[in-house]
Enzyme design. Structure first.
Site, PDB file in Angstrom:
ATOM      1  N   CYS A 254       0.854  -1.188   0.000  1.00 55.79           N
ATOM      2  CA  CYS A 254       0.000   0.000   0.000  1.00 55.79           C
ATOM      3  C   CYS A 254       0.885   1.231   0.000  1.00 55.79           C
ATOM      4  CB  CYS A 254      -0.967   0.013   1.173  1.00 55.79           C
ATOM      5  SG  CYS A 254      -0.223  -0.354   2.741  1.00 55.79           S
TER       6      CYS A 254
ATOM      7  N   GLU B 190      -7.719   8.547   4.158  1.00 56.80           N
ATOM      8  CA  GLU B 190      -7.391   8.208   2.777  1.00 56.80           C
ATOM      9  C   GLU B 190      -8.616   7.867   1.943  1.00 56.80           C
ATOM     10  OE1 GLU B 190      -2.851   6.661   3.140  1.00 56.80           O
ATOM     11  OE2 GLU B 190      -4.383   5.094   3.080  1.00 56.80           O
TER      12      GLU B 190
END
Length: 176
Positions: A65, A112
């Site tokens: 990620c 996010e």
């Protein structure tokens, strides 16, 4: 290394740039991606985040990620980072995007707009030791059981999205 993240609104429209650490200190919404790789046996490839990372060090998480570079398409960023962190190159498939906000250690906040991708590979990972301490393959049910018993061993975003990831991958596989 580019340490700028793309700040976005709730519709994932870019509204500016900011240094990554500052965005996490201020808890501002920014674009990210998460990659989930499975081997041909259906086991998920997990990474243990490197010790010394500024947040979530030593915790287990999805395969990879990160954040796309400014002006970099998100999928290209995911492919790039998977190769950089894990030494794996494979086709990725977009799964879904979601927004989450989680408080982390050191007064940091992950806020996010996360684009989730998945792929299949039997390649042996070649880890970047600055990013990844270890890896392992695990069956989904074993992972879910361990995550329930030891949630402190896993990253916040991974715990938040795992069930939806597994469900949507099954749906995509059955549609192929």
């Amino acid at each position: 290394m580019n340490d700028q993240v793309v700040l976005v609104d709730e519709n994932d429209l870019a509204i500016g740039l900011m240094p990554k650490l500052e965005a996490h200190q201020k808890g501002l919404l920014h674009r990210a991606f998460s990659v989930f790789i499975f081997n041909s046996k259906g086991e998920m490839l997990l990474q243990q985040r490197a010790f010394g990372k500024y947040h979530s060090e030593g915790l287990w998480s999805n395969t990879c990620c990160s954040h796309p570079f400014p002006d970099e398409p998100t999928e290209e960023g995911a492919v790039r980072r998977l190769a950089e962190e894990m030494g794996i190159r494979t086709d990725l498939h977009f799964l879904f995007a979601f927004q989450y906000c989680a408080d982390l250690e050191n007064g940091l906040t992950e806020n996010e707009y996360d684009h989730v991708f998945w792929g299949v590979s039997d390649a042996i990972p070649n880890l970047d030791p600055l990013e990844v301490s270890d890896y392992r393959y695990v069956a989904a049910e074993t992972l879910k059981t361990d995550m329930q018993a030891h949630p402190e061993n896993y990253t916040e975003w991974f715990k938040i999205c795992l069930d939806e990831v597994l469900s949507k991958i099954e749906s995509q596989k059955s549609g192929l």
